[in-house]
Design a protein around this motif. Structure first.
Motif, mmCIF file in Angstrom:
data_model
loop_
_atom_site.group_PDB
_atom_site.id
_atom_site.type_symbol
_atom_site.label_atom_id
_atom_site.label_comp_id
_atom_site.label_asym_id
_atom_site.label_seq_id
_atom_site.Cartn_x
_atom_site.Cartn_y
_atom_site.Cartn_z
ATOM 1 N N TYR A 209 0.842 -1.219 0.048
ATOM 2 C CA TYR A 209 -0.186 -0.137 -0.075
ATOM 3 C C TYR A 209 0.998 1.352 0.100
ATOM 4 C CZ TYR A 209 1.054 0.868 4.837
ATOM 5 O OH TYR A 209 1.661 1.349 6.051
ATOM 6 N N GLY A 210 0.278 2.533 -0.430
ATOM 7 C CA GLY A 210 1.101 3.535 -0.566
ATOM 8 C C GLY A 210 0.576 4.614 -1.803
ATOM 9 N N PRO A 211 1.408 5.485 -2.012
ATOM 10 C CA PRO A 211 0.925 6.119 -3.069
ATOM 11 C C PRO A 211 1.272 5.714 -4.243
ATOM 12 C CG PRO A 211 3.039 6.986 -1.882
ATOM 13 C CD PRO A 211 2.540 5.871 -1.161
ATOM 14 N N GLY B 108 8.130 -9.209 3.333
ATOM 15 C CA GLY B 108 6.983 -8.997 4.278
ATOM 16 C C GLY B 108 7.340 -8.184 5.591
ATOM 17 N N ALA B 109 6.343 -7.445 6.312
ATOM 18 C CA ALA B 109 6.562 -6.692 7.466
ATOM 19 C C ALA B 109 5.585 -7.052 8.496
ATOM 20 C CB ALA B 109 6.511 -5.229 6.864
ATOM 21 N N ASP B 110 5.210 -8.346 8.458
ATOM 22 C CA ASP B 110 4.369 -8.390 9.720
ATOM 23 C C ASP B 110 3.213 -7.631 9.773
ATOM 24 O OD1 ASP B 110 6.340 -10.539 10.356
ATOM 25 O OD2 ASP B 110 7.390 -8.849 11.775
ATOM 26 N N GLY B 111 2.397 -7.585 8.602
ATOM 27 C CA GLY B 111 1.437 -6.612 8.722
ATOM 28 C C GLY B 111 0.219 -7.331 8.462
ATOM 29 N N GLU B 112 -0.412 -8.277 9.201
ATOM 30 C CA GLU B 112 -1.498 -9.084 8.975
ATOM 31 C C GLU B 112 -2.593 -8.316 9.441
ATOM 32 O OE1 GLU B 112 -2.057 -13.384 9.260
ATOM 33 O OE2 GLU B 112 0.059 -13.705 9.843
ATOM 34 N N ARG B 113 -3.756 -8.197 8.291
ATOM 35 C CA ARG B 113 -5.037 -7.507 9.009
ATOM 36 C C ARG B 113 -6.099 -7.927 8.190
ATOM 37 N NH1 ARG B 113 -5.100 -2.380 12.190
ATOM 38 N NH2 ARG B 113 -2.985 -2.073 12.504
ATOM 39 N N SER B 114 -7.358 -8.149 8.665
ATOM 40 C CA SER B 114 -8.571 -8.771 7.865
ATOM 41 C C SER B 114 -9.106 -7.418 6.877
ATOM 42 C CB SER B 114 -9.599 -9.173 8.851
ATOM 43 O OG SER B 114 -10.087 -8.033 9.408
ATOM 44 N N TRP C 269 0.039 -6.528 4.971
ATOM 45 C CA TRP C 269 0.338 -5.467 4.278
ATOM 46 C C TRP C 269 1.640 -4.812 4.569
ATOM 47 C CZ3 TRP C 269 -2.722 -3.652 0.571
ATOM 48 C CH2 TRP C 269 -4.197 -4.183 0.793
ATOM 49 N N ILE C 270 2.304 -4.551 3.593
ATOM 50 C CA ILE C 270 3.626 -3.697 3.618
ATOM 51 C C ILE C 270 3.508 -2.264 2.875
ATOM 52 C CG2 ILE C 270 4.371 -4.908 1.744
ATOM 53 C CD1 ILE C 270 7.349 -5.020 2.897
ATOM 54 N N HIS C 271 4.105 -1.440 3.328
ATOM 55 C CA HIS C 271 4.295 -0.162 2.786
ATOM 56 C C HIS C 271 5.411 -0.132 1.532
ATOM 57 C CE1 HIS C 271 4.993 4.058 1.847
ATOM 58 N NE2 HIS C 271 4.032 4.313 2.713
#
Ligand code: NAD
Ligand code: DAU
Length: 332
Positions: free
Chosen positions: A179-181, A240-246, A214-216
């Protein structure tokens, strides 16, 4: 100082990588991009012309690819058809670009003996149950679900075969959801942000329980640069950046950050074959190459991304109506 050929450099992750390269190194960059519906030259605005050259063209054009590879020192290959929903609607361009396009690049790299880094996805590993304690590692068996992920898996296999059979100097990375711009409004996070900015409700596929890691995109860029500089030839690295989210959590956060009621979203028709959960174990990259993400706080990264979309409506507005018409035709 080197000259890097970046394919797909007018897309979401590729353009962020070009900005990263120009900001963090002395390298020169040539971008090769076909400017499909997903490419946008405005994503490269403001970069110094003496460092960055843009070439409009197709990665399946063997003569063009051969010339550009011969003129540069290394290739970082982002160009792809990237959206799962599109691959369910019309798989053919995915085979052409992701398979034939990657093959075309590999042949040029073989002829000219150039360093090659292949950008791939965690989706090649299929999906995990919500309560599975395991995460994907470099030794997880390939098990792609969609036409998109099957063609990315195929492209990874081509790279591995060209390393083993022809000795090309290649590495592969498989990253989780960015995710990001500069992300196209067809994708989940920009679609929901721009819906709310336009007074429309976010759309959750099915029950919204699916989990993404999710990772930036800036962290993806720093990881790719690390692998390009220090990766071991023939190796694969998970990013990966350990960004698990539903998905439900992400929509809730977007609504909260934009000051909307927590229940102001709609459930819509689910994606066919929808992968349930992705989760990346990036220990190899962290321990062997010393990489670490810098954008650990998803909420502040998301808030900054929302601000970017608020301030850059002229970048996303031209694509928004067509994307929503496509989704409306599918009940999504
Ligand atoms: P994107 O769709 O935003 O950009 C793709 C770019 O490739 C566009 O600029 C498009 O014009 C260009 N392109 C498409 N076909 C081409 C062709 N035949 N010749 C030349 N250029 C062509 O995609 P993205 O989200 O930036 O993804 C970039 C890469 O990263 C892809 O390989 C994708 O599989 C991989 N990836 C994406 C994510 C993610 O979360 N978006 C995560 C992991 C890996
Ligand atoms: O995991 C890496 C992959 O991440 C990349 O390889 C792909 O190129 C990239 O598109 C992304 O694939 P996803 O299918 O996970 O991303 P997408 O943004 O399409 O959807 C994220 C999740 O949100 C997924 O569970 C589907 C769901 N979704 C999506 C849209 C567009 C919704 O619930 N509503 C939506 O409107």
């Amino acid at each position: 100082m080197a000259h890097i050929l970046v394919t797909g450099g007018a897309g979401f992750i590729g353009s962020n990588f070009v900005h990263h390269l120009v900001g963090r190194t002395e390298h020169r960059v040539t971008v090769l991009d076909a400017l499909t519906y997903a490419g946008n030259l405005a994503s490269l605005a403001g970069l110094p012309a003496e460092r960055v050259t843009f070439v409009k063209g197709d990665i399946s054009d063997a003569a063009l690819v051969d010339r550009l590879v011969s003129e540069t020192d290394a290739v970082v290959h982002f160009a792809a058809e990237s959206h799962n929903d599109n691959s369910l609607h019309d798989p053919r361009p995915f085979l052409q670009t992701n398979i034939v396009g990657t093959f075309t690049l590999l042949e040029a790299v073989r002829r000219h003996d150039r360093r090659f880094h292949h950008i791939s996805t965690d989706e090649v590993y299929g999906d995990l149950e919500l309560d599975d304690p395991r995460r994907f590692t470099e030794s997880t068996p390939y098990n792609p679900s969609s036409p998109y992920s099957a063609t990315k898996a195929g492209s990874d296999m081509l790279v591995r075969a060209w390393v083993r059979s022809f000795g090309i100097q290649a590495t592969i990375s498989n990253c989780s959801n960015n995710y990001g711009p500069y992300q196209h409004v067809e994708k989940f996070i920009p679609r929901q942000i721009t819906n709310v900015l336009r007074g429309q409700r976010p759309k959750l596929y099915g029950r919204g329980e699916n989990v993404r890691d999710w990772i930036h995109t800036e962290d993806h860029s720093s990881a790719v640069l690390t692998i390009l500089e220090n990766g071991v030839i023939g190796e694969t690295y998970l990013i990966g950046a350990d960004g698990e989210r539903s998905n439900m959590d992400v929509v809730g956060l977007i609504l909260r950050l934009l000051g909307e009621p927590a229940d102001a979203y709609d459930h819509v028709v689910d994606r066919a074959g929808h992968d349930l959960r992705y989760a990346i174990d990036s220990s190899k990259l962290r321990t062997e190459l010393g990489w670490a993400p810098a954008f650990g706080d998803f909420e502040s990264g998301l808030a900054a991304t929302i601000e970017w979309y608020r301030e850059n409506e002229s970048w996303w507005a031209p694509a928004k109506d067509a994307a929503e018409r496509f989704y409306a035709s599918k009940g999504q």
